[in-house]
Design a protein around this motif. Structure first.
Motif, short mmCIF file in Angstrom:
data_model
loop_
_atom_site.label_atom_id
_atom_site.label_comp_id
_atom_site.label_asym_id
_atom_site.label_seq_id
_atom_site.Cartn_x
_atom_site.Cartn_y
_atom_site.Cartn_z
N PHE A 236 -1.22 -10.57 -10.29
CA PHE A 236 -0.50 -10.26 -11.53
C PHE A 236 0.97 -9.96 -11.23
O PHE A 236 1.87 -10.44 -11.93
CB PHE A 236 -1.16 -9.06 -12.22
N ARG A 237 1.20 -9.17 -10.19
CA ARG A 237 2.59 -8.82 -9.84
C ARG A 237 3.38 -10.08 -9.44
O ARG A 237 4.56 -10.20 -9.72
CB ARG A 237 2.62 -7.79 -8.72
N ALA A 238 2.68 -11.03 -8.79
CA ALA A 238 3.36 -12.25 -8.35
C ALA A 238 3.59 -13.19 -9.53
O ALA A 238 4.60 -13.89 -9.60
CB ALA A 238 2.54 -12.95 -7.27
N PHE B 122 -19.89 12.19 7.03
CA PHE B 122 -18.54 12.74 7.10
C PHE B 122 -17.54 11.75 6.49
O PHE B 122 -16.61 12.13 5.79
CB PHE B 122 -18.18 13.02 8.56
N TYR B 123 -17.77 10.45 6.77
CA TYR B 123 -16.80 9.45 6.29
C TYR B 123 -16.68 9.47 4.77
O TYR B 123 -15.58 9.57 4.23
CB TYR B 123 -17.21 8.05 6.77
N ILE B 124 -17.81 9.42 4.08
CA ILE B 124 -17.69 9.34 2.61
C ILE B 124 -17.19 10.68 2.03
O ILE B 124 -16.46 10.69 1.04
CB ILE B 124 -18.98 8.86 1.93
N ASN C 299 -9.98 0.20 -7.83
CA ASN C 299 -10.06 -0.30 -6.44
C ASN C 299 -10.63 0.77 -5.51
O ASN C 299 -11.32 0.47 -4.54
CB ASN C 299 -8.70 -0.81 -5.95
N TYR C 300 -10.36 2.05 -5.83
CA TYR C 300 -10.92 3.13 -5.00
C TYR C 300 -12.44 3.20 -5.17
O TYR C 300 -13.15 3.53 -4.23
CB TYR C 300 -10.31 4.49 -5.39
N LEU C 301 -12.90 2.89 -6.38
CA LEU C 301 -14.36 2.93 -6.61
C LEU C 301 -15.06 1.94 -5.68
O LEU C 301 -16.08 2.26 -5.06
CB LEU C 301 -14.66 2.60 -8.08
N THR D 281 9.25 -2.92 -14.44
CA THR D 281 7.97 -3.19 -13.78
C THR D 281 6.88 -3.38 -14.83
O THR D 281 6.91 -2.75 -15.89
CB THR D 281 7.58 -1.98 -12.89
N LEU D 282 5.91 -4.25 -14.53
CA LEU D 282 4.80 -4.47 -15.46
C LEU D 282 3.56 -3.74 -14.96
O LEU D 282 3.25 -3.79 -13.77
CB LEU D 282 4.50 -5.96 -15.59
N LEU D 283 2.85 -3.09 -15.89
CA LEU D 283 1.60 -2.42 -15.54
C LEU D 283 0.45 -3.18 -16.19
O LEU D 283 0.37 -3.26 -17.44
CB LEU D 283 1.61 -0.97 -16.01
N LEU D 284 -0.41 -3.74 -15.38
CA LEU D 284 -1.55 -4.50 -15.88
C LEU D 284 -2.53 -3.55 -16.59
O LEU D 284 -2.87 -2.50 -16.05
CB LEU D 284 -2.24 -5.19 -14.70
N ALA D 285 -2.96 -3.94 -17.79
CA ALA D 285 -3.86 -3.05 -18.55
C ALA D 285 -5.12 -3.78 -18.99
O ALA D 285 -5.82 -3.34 -19.89
CB ALA D 285 -3.13 -2.48 -19.75
N THR E 98 -13.49 8.65 14.22
CA THR E 98 -14.43 9.21 13.23
C THR E 98 -15.13 8.11 12.43
O THR E 98 -16.24 8.32 11.96
CB THR E 98 -13.76 10.19 12.23
N TYR E 99 -14.50 6.95 12.29
CA TYR E 99 -15.17 5.89 11.53
C TYR E 99 -16.33 5.29 12.34
O TYR E 99 -17.11 4.49 11.82
CB TYR E 99 -14.18 4.78 11.14
N THR E 100 -16.43 5.65 13.61
CA THR E 100 -17.55 5.18 14.43
C THR E 100 -18.69 6.21 14.47
O THR E 100 -19.66 6.02 15.19
CB THR E 100 -17.07 4.90 15.88
N THR F 51 0.84 -1.21 0.00
CA THR F 51 0.00 0.00 0.00
C THR F 51 0.87 1.26 0.00
O THR F 51 2.03 1.24 0.38
CB THR F 51 -0.94 0.06 1.23
N TRP F 52 0.25 2.34 -0.39
CA TRP F 52 0.92 3.64 -0.52
C TRP F 52 1.58 4.04 0.80
O TRP F 52 2.74 4.45 0.84
CB TRP F 52 -0.13 4.66 -0.96
N ASP F 53 0.82 3.93 1.89
CA ASP F 53 1.34 4.37 3.19
C ASP F 53 2.62 3.63 3.54
O ASP F 53 3.59 4.23 4.00
CB ASP F 53 0.31 4.14 4.30
#
Ligand code: NDP
Length: 437
Positions: free
Chosen positions: A332-334, A393-395, A369-371, A354-358, A288-290, A265-267
């Motif tokens: 795919f990466r694996a 607030f969450y969304i 994935n964000y959707l 690096t390979l980018l899946l298209a 806040t998620y509660t 993940t990005w983080d």
């Protein structure tokens, strides 16, 4: 998982800092002034929204005078010995489980110097053991079932103070022991963004631990505790409350089931561990998620069967998009020879190797994935119906977070992959929602 970033990058300039050059997002958060504003403002936002829910039924308060503002500030509770004890035991328990529970060691992504850190993946067993221990504490009367609702204010102050202290320690630790991370030489900005990518004490990885344990599990346990409060007050647990609790439980159980995915993940890959992530992980997520559950305590409405069915379908649909797309990239990466939707994977081979899946989900939008995550976020808010904006607030926050994160990731990939990324964006022009955005 966490608060993540809140602003898009500036120009893709680079800055040489302590041996490593990385995109300079010094001004991604409005520079030191922005970082200072967020450091002070974010805790106040959580307190404010909590007061709106518990004291005013979810109505937003607009202080009209200095006295109003002072009254609001006075509402911020101080830590109590009880809250400090609960959180102390909680944090120590989670740290002990992280250190002691069995689990396979997995390698993270290659670092700038080509080495890889090892991480113990014992989240699944720690998650279930935590439920067993909390269940035991509740049944034996050690911990009231309603503790999270009852102690919310003092707990919140306790964890806010703790996140400042912990971030101070991380700041010092990074300056003392960090080796190749970008720091900018401005104390305020560096405190906010962090001074080390992977601060560790021995093999204890502070970032992975905070990202994955104390905040995430407290969020879900907090929901159940709030549901217990609804039962205590109204003699029932409403359908919306059940939906919210089950959806969140499922999301986090699934997270631990696929725990290894956190390593890409990005983080974990890109973000230094400073106040932004520390506060996000320890305070923002559980408190806040509660909000949806908190709002529902005193809004114990029902839902028509078709409303329940629609919300469940939205959550399931979101989950399928979210999980399937993330796992598709992971597989795919694996193994790039693995078929995608029954056909050989289509991809772009970058000059970096690096390979980018298209194809598959990654041929529909560049962050589909964000959707999926956003669809689930909507399903978590809708059970609260439309009497207040606070449960939404969450969304609202999450949409801003993911839109800005996509832009930041896009800028970083454009820098990293150059013409290959351009080719990918030509083949897959949509950012998050196919044919819309
Ligand atoms: P992603 O998992 O989408 O990872 C982005 C990275 O994947 C890019 O930097 C690039 O890295 C690689 N990549 C991009 N496109 C492709 C491609 N076509 N093929 C192969 N690799 C590609 O980002 P996040 O870490 O932001 O999100 C992970 C999940 O976590 C998401 O589902 C998100 O919704 C969720 N999330 C949830 C949060 C919460 O609070 N609930 C907060 C944040 C995220 P590289 O090429 O360097 O490997």
């Amino acid at each position: 998982m966490g608060l993540g970033e809140a602003a898009a990058p500036g120009a893709p300039a680079t800055e040489k800092a302590r041996g490593r050059t990385r995109p300079a997002d010094m001004f991604a958060f409005g520079g030191p002034w922005g970082a200072a504003g967020l450091t002070i403002g974010l805790p106040l936002v959580v307190f404010y929204l909590w007061v709106c829910i518990v004291d005013h039924g979810g109505a937003l308060l607009w202080p009209r005078s200095g006295a109003d503002l002072l009254g609001l500030l006075r509402r911020v509770p101080l830590p109590t010995p009880r809250a400090v004890a609960i959180y102390g035991v909680w944090f120590a328990l989670q740290a002990a489980l992280q250190i002691l529970m069995p689990g396979p060691w997995k390698e993270g992504m290659p670092l700038a110097d080509g080495t890889r850190l090892k991480y113990r993946m014992n989240g699944w067993v720690s998650w279930w053991l935590t439920w067993a221990l909390v269940g035991f504490a509740v049944v034996t009367g050690l911990l009231p079932a309603t503790f999270f609702y009852d102690e919310y204010g003092p707990l919140l102050s306790t964890v806010v103070i703790f996140s400042f202290v912990y971030s101070g320690y991380l700041h010092w630790h990074g300056l003392r022991y960090g080796k190749d991370e970008a720091v900018y030489g401005n104390a305020v900005h560096d405190f906010f963004m962090g001074t080390a990518l992977n601060p560790r004490t021995g093999q204890f990885d502070h970032k992975l631990f905070c990202e994955a344990r104390p905040g995430l599990i407290l969020w879900v346990i907090g929901n159940f505790s709030i549901a217990a409060k609804q039962y205590q007050l109204h003699g029932t647990i409403s359908t919306p409350m059940i939906l919210v609790c089950v959806f969140h439980f499922w999301y986090i159980a699934d997270y631990y089931f696929h725990e290894e995915a956190i390593l890409t993940t990005w983080d974990i890959k890109h973000e230094n561990f400073g106040f932004m992530l520390c506060f996000g992980d320890l305070v923002w997520v559980p408190f806040t998620y509660t909000f949806q559950a908190l709002y529902l305590v005193n809004h114990p409405h029902g839902l028509p069967w078709w409303g329940t069915a629609g919300i469940v379908a939205l959550n399931l649909g979101g989950y399928v998009v979210f999980r399937w797309s993330n796992i598709q990239k992971h597989h795919f990466r694996a193994d790039p020879t693995r078929p995608v939707w029954g056909r050989p994977a289509e991809f772009i081979t970058t000059t970096r190797g690096t390979l980018l899946l298209a194809s598959g989900w990654w041929g529909k939008a560049r962050h589909v994935n964000y959707l999926g995550d956003l669809m689930m976020a909507l399903a978590w808010c809708l059970p609260c119906l439309f009497g207040s904006v606070v449960p939404y607030f969450y969304i609202i926050y999450f949409t801003i977070l993911l839109v800005l994160r996509e832009r930041r990731d896009h800028a970083m990939c454009a820098l990293k992959y150059g013409a290959d990324w351009q080719e990918y964006t030509r083949r897959v022009p949509w950012r998050i929602i196919p044919r819309v955005y």
